[in-house]
Scaffold this motif. Structure first.
Motif, PDB file in Angstrom:
ATOM      1  N   PRO A  28       0.777  -1.278   0.196  1.00 46.42           N
ATOM      2  CA  PRO A  28      -0.040   0.024   0.037  1.00 46.42           C
ATOM      3  C   PRO A  28       0.771   1.202  -0.085  1.00 46.42           C
ATOM      4  CG  PRO A  28      -0.949  -1.353   1.520  1.00 46.42           C
ATOM      5  CD  PRO A  28       0.369  -2.085   1.192  1.00 46.42           C
ATOM      6  N   GLU A  29       1.883   1.284   0.583  1.00 45.18           N
ATOM      7  CA  GLU A  29       2.838   2.570   0.479  1.00 45.18           C
ATOM      8  C   GLU A  29       3.622   2.571  -0.670  1.00 45.18           C
ATOM      9  OE1 GLU A  29       3.243   4.904   2.818  1.00 45.18           O
ATOM     10  OE2 GLU A  29       1.543   3.888   3.653  1.00 45.18           O
ATOM     11  N   VAL A  30       3.692   1.683  -1.492  1.00 49.89           N
ATOM     12  CA  VAL A  30       4.276   1.911  -2.832  1.00 49.89           C
ATOM     13  C   VAL A  30       3.275   2.311  -3.711  1.00 49.89           C
ATOM     14  CG1 VAL A  30       5.235   0.510  -4.553  1.00 49.89           C
ATOM     15  CG2 VAL A  30       5.963  -0.013  -2.350  1.00 49.89           C
ATOM     16  N   ALA A  31       2.100   1.860  -3.492  1.00 51.00           N
ATOM     17  CA  ALA A  31       0.856   2.173  -4.389  1.00 51.00           C
ATOM     18  C   ALA A  31       0.188   3.593  -3.971  1.00 51.00           C
ATOM     19  CB  ALA A  31      -0.005   1.269  -4.505  1.00 51.00           C
ATOM     20  N   ARG A  32       0.690   4.161  -3.024  1.00 48.64           N
ATOM     21  CA  ARG A  32      -0.067   5.290  -2.429  1.00 48.64           C
ATOM     22  C   ARG A  32      -0.143   6.357  -3.487  1.00 48.64           C
ATOM     23  NH1 ARG A  32       1.689   9.121   2.852  1.00 48.64           N
ATOM     24  NH2 ARG A  32      -0.138  10.388   2.632  1.00 48.64           N
ATOM     25  N   SER A 154      -5.482  17.027  -9.426  1.00 52.02           N
ATOM     26  CA  SER A 154      -5.727  15.874  -9.854  1.00 52.02           C
ATOM     27  C   SER A 154      -6.704  14.983  -8.780  1.00 52.02           C
ATOM     28  CB  SER A 154      -4.512  14.831 -10.040  1.00 52.02           C
ATOM     29  OG  SER A 154      -3.641  15.343 -10.828  1.00 52.02           O
ATOM     30  N   TRP A 155      -7.751  14.466  -9.454  1.00 53.63           N
ATOM     31  CA  TRP A 155      -8.685  13.801  -8.379  1.00 53.63           C
ATOM     32  C   TRP A 155      -8.038  12.193  -8.498  1.00 53.63           C
ATOM     33  CZ3 TRP A 155     -12.186  14.459  -4.847  1.00 53.63           C
ATOM     34  CH2 TRP A 155     -12.955  13.208  -4.631  1.00 53.63           C
ATOM     35  N   PHE A 156      -7.703  12.024  -7.354  1.00 55.82           N
ATOM     36  CA  PHE A 156      -6.882  10.842  -7.276  1.00 55.82           C
ATOM     37  C   PHE A 156      -6.839  10.108  -6.025  1.00 55.82           C
ATOM     38  CE2 PHE A 156      -2.447   8.781  -6.517  1.00 55.82           C
ATOM     39  CZ  PHE A 156      -2.325   8.268  -7.537  1.00 55.82           C
ATOM     40  N   LYS A 157      -7.456   8.774  -6.166  1.00 56.25           N
ATOM     41  CA  LYS A 157      -7.777   7.927  -5.192  1.00 56.25           C
ATOM     42  C   LYS A 157      -8.536   8.546  -4.077  1.00 56.25           C
ATOM     43  CE  LYS A 157      -3.703   5.157  -6.041  1.00 56.25           C
ATOM     44  NZ  LYS A 157      -2.725   4.205  -5.558  1.00 56.25           N
ATOM     45  N   GLY A 158      -9.761   9.247  -4.584  1.00 52.90           N
ATOM     46  CA  GLY A 158     -10.849   9.784  -3.647  1.00 52.90           C
ATOM     47  C   GLY A 158     -10.610  11.206  -3.295  1.00 52.90           C
ATOM     48  N   GLU A 159      -9.437  11.858  -3.555  1.00 52.60           N
ATOM     49  CA  GLU A 159      -9.221  13.281  -3.066  1.00 52.60           C
ATOM     50  C   GLU A 159      -8.455  13.943  -4.247  1.00 52.60           C
ATOM     51  OE1 GLU A 159      -5.926  13.379  -0.009  1.00 52.60           O
ATOM     52  OE2 GLU A 159      -5.455  11.207  -0.630  1.00 52.60           O
TER      53      GLU A 159
END
Length: 175
Positions: A28-32, A154-159
């Protein structure tokens, strides 16, 4: 090998890389700050690695270089070669177990040497989430100049996130 540095090789992906690829891209930290969602399943990793293996690094579009340390996949570099074949966009990912050892810096420098010296590209650009300070520092360390900040772009991963823009001209690159 496309590029060889002191400790690393930048090479084409092989199907044998799928397991290591899935492992670090599932963190998850790599994909963040990346475009994919964790976890990355084995089947998806196999499909991606197979597609990467058949890419053409000299053709316009994205090509993924495998970062190899003594036969072990430790990350990847993405290069989006522009249609004009004179400029490109760069991205990078390194497995957590190999972060903080200078491998990402060495891999990016190795690829920049190749792009500017062998291919004689005019410009390489990169962008990152403004919260991704490690990536921003790496880009500055290898010579990129911060060219801009796009606030809430950027709208990115919900924010909404801010984007930092970087660029490097061949004439400014010191290898």
């Amino acid at each position: 090998m496309f590029v060889r540095t002191e400790r690393l090789g930048l090479r084409r992906f092989t199907i044998a890389d799928a397991e290591a690829f899935a492992a670090y891209r599932s963190d998850p930290e790599v994909a963040r700050y990346q475009s994919w969602e964790a976890p990355v399943g084995r089947d998806e990793a196999r499909r991606l690695v197979e597609a990467f293996a058949h890419g053409d690094p000299a053709a316009p579009g994205w090509f993924q270089y495998a970062i190899d340390l003594d036969g072990v996949l430790i990350g990847d570099l993405g290069l989006n070669l522009h249609d004009n074949l004179m400029q490109a966009e760069l991205g990078f990912t390194v497995a957590p177990a190999f972060q903080g050892r200078g491998y990402a810096t060495e891999a990016v420098r190795g690829l920049l040497d190749h792009l500017f010296d062998d291919w004689e590209l005019h410009r390489v650009s990169a962008e990152c989430d403004a919260r991704n300070t490690a990536s921003a520092r790496l880009l500055e360390r290898v010579g990129f100049h911060r060219e801009g900040l796009r606030v809430a772009n950027s709208w990115f991963k919900g924010e909404w996130t801010d984007d930092l823009l970087f660029g490097l001209l061949r004439t400014d690159y010191v290898n």
